[in-house]
Design an enzyme around this catalytic site. Structure first.
Site, PDB file in Angstrom:
ATOM      1  N   CYS A 154       0.984  -1.115  -0.130  1.00 42.29           N
ATOM      2  CA  CYS A 154      -0.007  -0.055  -0.342  1.00 42.29           C
ATOM      3  C   CYS A 154       0.950   1.005   0.315  1.00 42.29           C
ATOM      4  CB  CYS A 154      -0.944   0.021   1.583  1.00 42.29           C
ATOM      5  SG  CYS A 154      -0.256   0.064   2.300  1.00 42.29           S
TER       6      CYS A 154
ATOM      7  N   HIS B 244       2.026   4.351   9.652  1.00 42.16           N
ATOM      8  CA  HIS B 244       0.965   3.714   9.094  1.00 42.16           C
ATOM      9  C   HIS B 244      -0.074   3.273   9.939  1.00 42.16           C
ATOM     10  CE1 HIS B 244      -1.101   0.209   7.393  1.00 42.16           C
ATOM     11  NE2 HIS B 244      -0.001   0.358   6.422  1.00 42.16           N
TER      12      HIS B 244
END
Length: 345
Positions: free
Chosen positions: A162, A189
């Site tokens: 991602c 994150h």
């Protein structure tokens, strides 16, 4: 997709966050007729699978009716067989006549492990994670950058990570237009399933034994390696760090670059806006609004550059801030790559 001689038959191996988001994206985007998921392999029991398909704390209720009949998940009237194997050989993939397995368990990252699926009857695998090395797969794809190079002969394809999908569009644009000398990436994150809610003995990385919801936690990252794999011209120029932060979803990248040519924040923002409306449309977006991370929950873009945060420390030192829904944006790119594979040779 209308050019397909028949619908593509898909299987999902591993039905966690990305596996469920992939299936949800397929239905939200109206692709369930062309890409038909016919089997889900997940060790969890059928009742749990059905329940977590219907209800999701991050993305809400599933956009179609969901029912369970024995070991068959029924979504909008379409049956999906459920299997519960823990090895590639535990499912008779050949008898299922699938065209593509979407590997979302994250447990297989080298060619030897992935080849076990091929030997068990899977004709082609699309990984929802990076391979250990470029040689472990036939192609690593960041949709929008290199999906057009797929020939149809590839059997093992990685959709990268991602974070790689979030930052590569920006880096590719900057390098083409202004030249990149050095790149520093810090990923902020959201928590992941390899972290505990309370401190616990479960990981060799002692920081990951700490409560996910009480601290910001530095973790190791392979992002620099992933970027250089896709943009080899940047080899040796990329440094990356990662910090897990106590939010459920939506992550960010603080990006600092030194450039080969002089520029200004306004010029960089203009480049990004033009790319978002042109060659990177649907993958890259920009926003100048005073947003917080929650505002990008369920955003399908790989990256949204916050143009209000673009800064310059000199004519060649630029700092950018990139938002991305680490679940939904990536799952949509995984789906885009599956569509690209369907249209390849």
């Amino acid at each position: 997709m209308s050019g397909l001689p028949r619908p593509l038959r898909l299987a999902i191996n591993g039905y966690g966050r990305i596996g469920r988001c992939f299936l949800r994206a397929l239905y939200e985007r109206g692709l369930a007729d062309d890409l038909q998921v016919v089997v889900i392999n997940e060790p969890a029991n059928a009742e749990s699978i059905a329940y977590l398909t219907r209800f999701d704390s991050t993305h809400g209720r599933f956009p179609a009716p969901v029912a369970l009949e024995g070991e068959t998940l029924i979504i909008d009237g379409r049956p999906i067989a459920l299997t519960h194997a823990t090895t590639p050989e535990g499912v008779d993939w050949r008898s299922l006549k699938i065209d593509l397995l979407v590997e979302c368990s994250g447990q297989y990252s080298n060619r030897a492990g992935l080849a076990r699926f091929l030997a068990a009857g899977c004709p082609r695998l699309l990984l929802s994670h990076p391979a250990n090395s470029a040689a472990d797969v036939d192609a690593t794809v960041v949709y929008g950058l290199n999906h057009g190079r797929l020939t149809g002969d590839e059997r093992l394809i990685s959709n990268a990570s991602c974070t790689t999908n979030a930052v590569v569009p920006v880096l590719d644009l900057l390098h083409r237009e202004l030249g990149l000398e050095q790149v520093l990436l810090t990923t902020l994150h959201s928590v992941m399933n390899d972290q505990p809610l309370a401190d616990g003995y479960h990981h060799d990385d002692l920081r990951r034994t700490r409560s996910a919801m009480q601290s910001m936690i530095p973790v190791s990252t392979g992002l620099a390696r992933g970027v250089e794999r896709l943009l080899p011209a940047l080899a040796g120029r990329v440094l990356a760090k990662a910090i897990r932060v106590p939010t459920l979803n939506v992550s960010a990248i603080d990006l600092t670059v030194t450039l080969a040519r002089d520029t200004t924040p306004a010029a960089v923002n203009d480049l990004l806006r033009q790319a978002a409306q042109g060659p990177w449309q649907g993958v890259l977006a920009t926003s100048g609004d005073p947003h917080a991370s929650i505002d990008f929950n369920h955003d399908p873009h790989s990256a949204i550059v916050d143009t209000s945060q673009t800064r310059a420390g000199g004519p060649r030192l630029i700092n950018l801030f990139i938002w991305f829904d680490n679940e939904w944006g990536f799952s949509n790119r995984l789906l885009d790559t599956a569509v690209a594979l369907a249209g390849a040779k």
